[in-house]
Design an enzyme around this catalytic site. Structure first.
Site, PDB file in Angstrom:
ATOM      1  N   LYS A  76       0.868  -1.191   0.044  1.00  0.00           N
ATOM      2  CA  LYS A  76      -0.049  -0.039  -0.055  1.00  0.00           C
ATOM      3  C   LYS A  76       0.935   1.230  -0.069  1.00  0.00           C
ATOM      4  O   LYS A  76       2.013   1.351   0.604  1.00  0.00           O
ATOM      5  CB  LYS A  76      -0.834  -0.027   1.217  1.00  0.00           C
ATOM      6  CG  LYS A  76      -1.993   0.970   1.310  1.00  0.00           C
ATOM      7  CD  LYS A  76      -2.526   1.095   2.495  1.00  0.00           C
ATOM      8  CE  LYS A  76      -3.895   2.083   2.574  1.00  0.00           C
ATOM      9  NZ  LYS A  76      -4.752   2.003   3.749  1.00  0.00           N
ATOM     10  N   SER A 151      -9.574   2.326   3.181  1.00  0.00           N
ATOM     11  CA  SER A 151      -8.628   2.978   2.155  1.00  0.00           C
ATOM     12  C   SER A 151      -7.721   2.017   1.345  1.00  0.00           C
ATOM     13  O   SER A 151      -7.214   2.487   0.389  1.00  0.00           O
ATOM     14  CB  SER A 151      -7.948   3.969   2.832  1.00  0.00           C
ATOM     15  OG  SER A 151      -7.087   3.301   3.866  1.00  0.00           O
ATOM     16  N   SER A 175      -9.912  -0.061   7.279  1.00  0.00           N
ATOM     17  CA  SER A 175      -9.204   0.046   5.827  1.00  0.00           C
ATOM     18  C   SER A 175      -8.549  -1.080   5.341  1.00  0.00           C
ATOM     19  O   SER A 175      -8.211  -1.051   3.978  1.00  0.00           O
ATOM     20  CB  SER A 175      -8.233   1.460   6.009  1.00  0.00           C
ATOM     21  OG  SER A 175      -8.826   2.619   5.820  1.00  0.00           O
TER      22      SER A 175
END
Lengths: 483, 95
Positions: A76, A151, A175
């Site tokens: 990420k 997210s 997330s």
């Protein structure tokens, strides 16, 4: 090889059925084919990835390979990686090539994992749909009209689309779990303090926690073994003896007590999601578990509590972006203050600005006690509610989100509506508890549904074990979108 | 409760952000929805409850007072918008 798990790839490398370079090349080919449409990656650098893969092959040739040496994954873009552009999904870091590695990235490197690139996410991890990225929306591989969740939307979409066998994610209010649920993959947010936050760019420091996202619970356990561990560079890293998170994968479930919080099945939960989650619980009963009703009475109050505390921490954390030491600086300005204001206003997106302003407000003189302090007290009550529930059950189960993935654009104009849909994921972050999402079915229209499992502190091995047992008798996690 | 547009501009200044009049209006409506929800917290009895600032009740670690970092100034300044002779350049603050 496309649907191979981390474990299978590790076996293929160990048996010399494939080299790390071949694997990296295969995945990069697939990434290059799918990314223009799905937009799961922000940065791809084939040369760098292939160099890492060749180094892993060399290490194996010297007999120095560990279990996951040569296996590819992607990070990420909240994790900084040395020599890689590390944007956090923000325009303000569009030119930031990190001079150092996050501890999670360094640990993956040490294990010999090969980095295939940096994954799209909501800007500074603030969002639940990945629509807040300055690098464009990510499409859900199961249905290109749907969001992947957020997210960690790029991470979830990339694993679901089999562009990578596994990815790192971060979870501040859901997330990892909500995008895992929306994309039909497995993801776990560990107990707060187990995975180092060093180099994981801070959003809300007392909630932020990194974790693995993969096809299976077993792969998450293998990757968590690499990611977790004490780090003196993170002031809130817990000093604990190293654990083997795979140790309970084969533990039978007879006697397992599952708590079902009635508040997680109340008004607002989509019927198809409720049915899939309850069907998963029935499956657990067949495996020997018993079910007990529990109550988490302040579940709904987790929303205002979180949306005071997290923005408060964000407003403080994001003050570091000032256009002086790194990141975007406005082209023209009259004085220092003008430079700060212009650089930040040009660099931050709408949702990030909203949260900074919310935080600045609730921390400001005259409002601190009424909002910030009040929310901190309710936070403790919410954490205590969980401990009361764990007196009568070993794990809590429920939905990860009230609905399956929603349509792109359908919530974008109403941020508050999006906040409300975080209702099932926020509380474990407030308490610091481990929580995961496990694939548990699909809607009639083919969008995945996730089962959320919340455990008590440090019960990751048990949770991964019970998810693994479920994945031995179901095949939701093996299904992949046709691309 | 709702914030006035002036209050929103004041918070924006405190946060070193620029907010256009249109953005301020949108923020006003967002805040009014958010704080309607937040105000529900006031109904929860928190008498005698200790504020929880952290997920784990741990004390910050201490370390020996010795140099552990190597000099990485050049690498760290390579990502800065403007540096000269090892210094970060900003607009003049003191005349």
């Amino acid at each position: 090889m496309q649907n191979a798990t981390l474990k299978q790839l590790a076996e293929a490398l160990a048996s010399k059925a494939a080299s790390s370079e071949e694997l990296a090349q295969d995945y990069l080919t697939r990434i290059n084919a799918l990314n223009p449409d799905l937009n799961a990656f922000i940065t791809i650098d084939a040369d760098k990835s292939l160099n890492e893969a060749r180094a892993a092959d060399a290490r194996r040739a010297q007999g120095q390979a560990g279990l996951l040496t040569g296996v590819p994954l992607a990070h990420k873009d909240i994790f900084v990686a040395e020599g890689w552009r590390s944007t956090c999904g923000s325009k303000i870091l569009s030119n930031f090539v990190s001079p150092y590695d996050a501890t999670v990235v360094a640990r993956c490197k040490t294990a010999g994992l090969v980095n295939l690139g940096k994954l799209n996410c909501d800007e500074f991890a603030m969002g639940s749909s990945n629509e807040n990225s300055a690098y464009g929306v990510v499409k859900n591989p199961w249905d290109r009209l749907a969001v992947p969740g957020g997210s960690s939307g790029g991470s979830a979409a990339a694993v679901a689309a089999r562009m990578v066998p596994a990815a790192t994610g971060t979870d501040t209010g859901g997330s990892i779990r909500q995008p895992a649920s929306f994309c039909g993959i497995t993801g776990i947010k560990p107990t707060y303090g187990i995975v180092s936050r060093y180099g994981m760019v801070a959003y809300a420091s007392s909630f932020d926690q990194g974790g693995p996202m993969a096809q299976t619970a077993e792969d998450c356990a293998l990757l968590l073994n690499v990611m977790a561990g004490f780090d003196e560079l993170d002031s809130t890293s817990l000093e604990r003896a190293p654990e083997d998170y795979t140790r309970e994968l084969d533990t039978p479930l007879a006697g397992l007590r599952i708590g079902l919080p009635k508040e997680y099945f109340a008004e607002g939960l989509d019927g198809e999601v409720a049915a899939a989650v309850l069907a998963a619980v029935e499956e657990y009963k067949k495996l020997g578990a018993t079910v007990v009703d529990v109550s988490l009475p302040r579940t709904r109050m987790a929303i205002p509590t979180y949306y005071i505390l997290a923005p408060a921490e964000a407003s403080s954390n994001l003050s570091r972006f000032d256009g002086v030491r790194y990141g975007h600086r406005a082209a023209e300005y009259t004085d220092l203050n003008d430079m700060y204001e212009k650089s930040r206003s040009e660099g931050f997106g709408e949702e990030v600005k909203r949260r900074i302003l919310t935080g600045a407000y609730v921390l400001s003189h005259g409002y601190y006690d009424a909002y910030y302090l009040k929310a901190q007290k309710v936070r403790r009550l919410i954490a205590e509610d969980f401990q009361r529930a764990f007196e009568v059950c070993d794990v809590i189960m429920g939905p990860a989100a009230p609905t399956a993935a929603f349509d792109l654009g359908s919530r974008a104009s109403d941020p508050l509506q999006m906040y409300l849909e975080d209702v099932y994921t926020l509380s474990p972050n407030l308490a610091g508890l481990p929580a995961m999402s496990v694939p548990a079915g699909f809607t009639r229209t083919g969008r995945p549904i996730g089962l959320q499992v919340v455990g008590n502190y440090f019960s990751e091995a048990k949770m991964l074990g019970l998810a693994h047992q479920y994945q031995q008798v179901t095949n939701w996690h093996q299904q992949a979108p046709v691309l | 409760m709702s914030l006035t547009l002036d209050e929103i501009q004041k918070i924006a200044r405190l946060a070193r952000l620029r907010v256009t009049p249109e953005e301020a209006t949108q923020l006003q409506s967002h805040f009014s929805g958010l704080f309607a929800l937040v105000d529900e917290l006031q109904a929860i009895d928190t008498e005698g409850v200790l504020p929880m600032s952290h997920a784990q009740d741990i004390a910050l670690r201490l370390r020996e007072d010795k140099v552990t970092e190597t000099d990485r100034r050049d690498a760290l300044q390579a990502v800065a918008p403007q540096v000269e002779k090892g210094l970060y350049l900003v607009p003049k603050v003191i005349e």
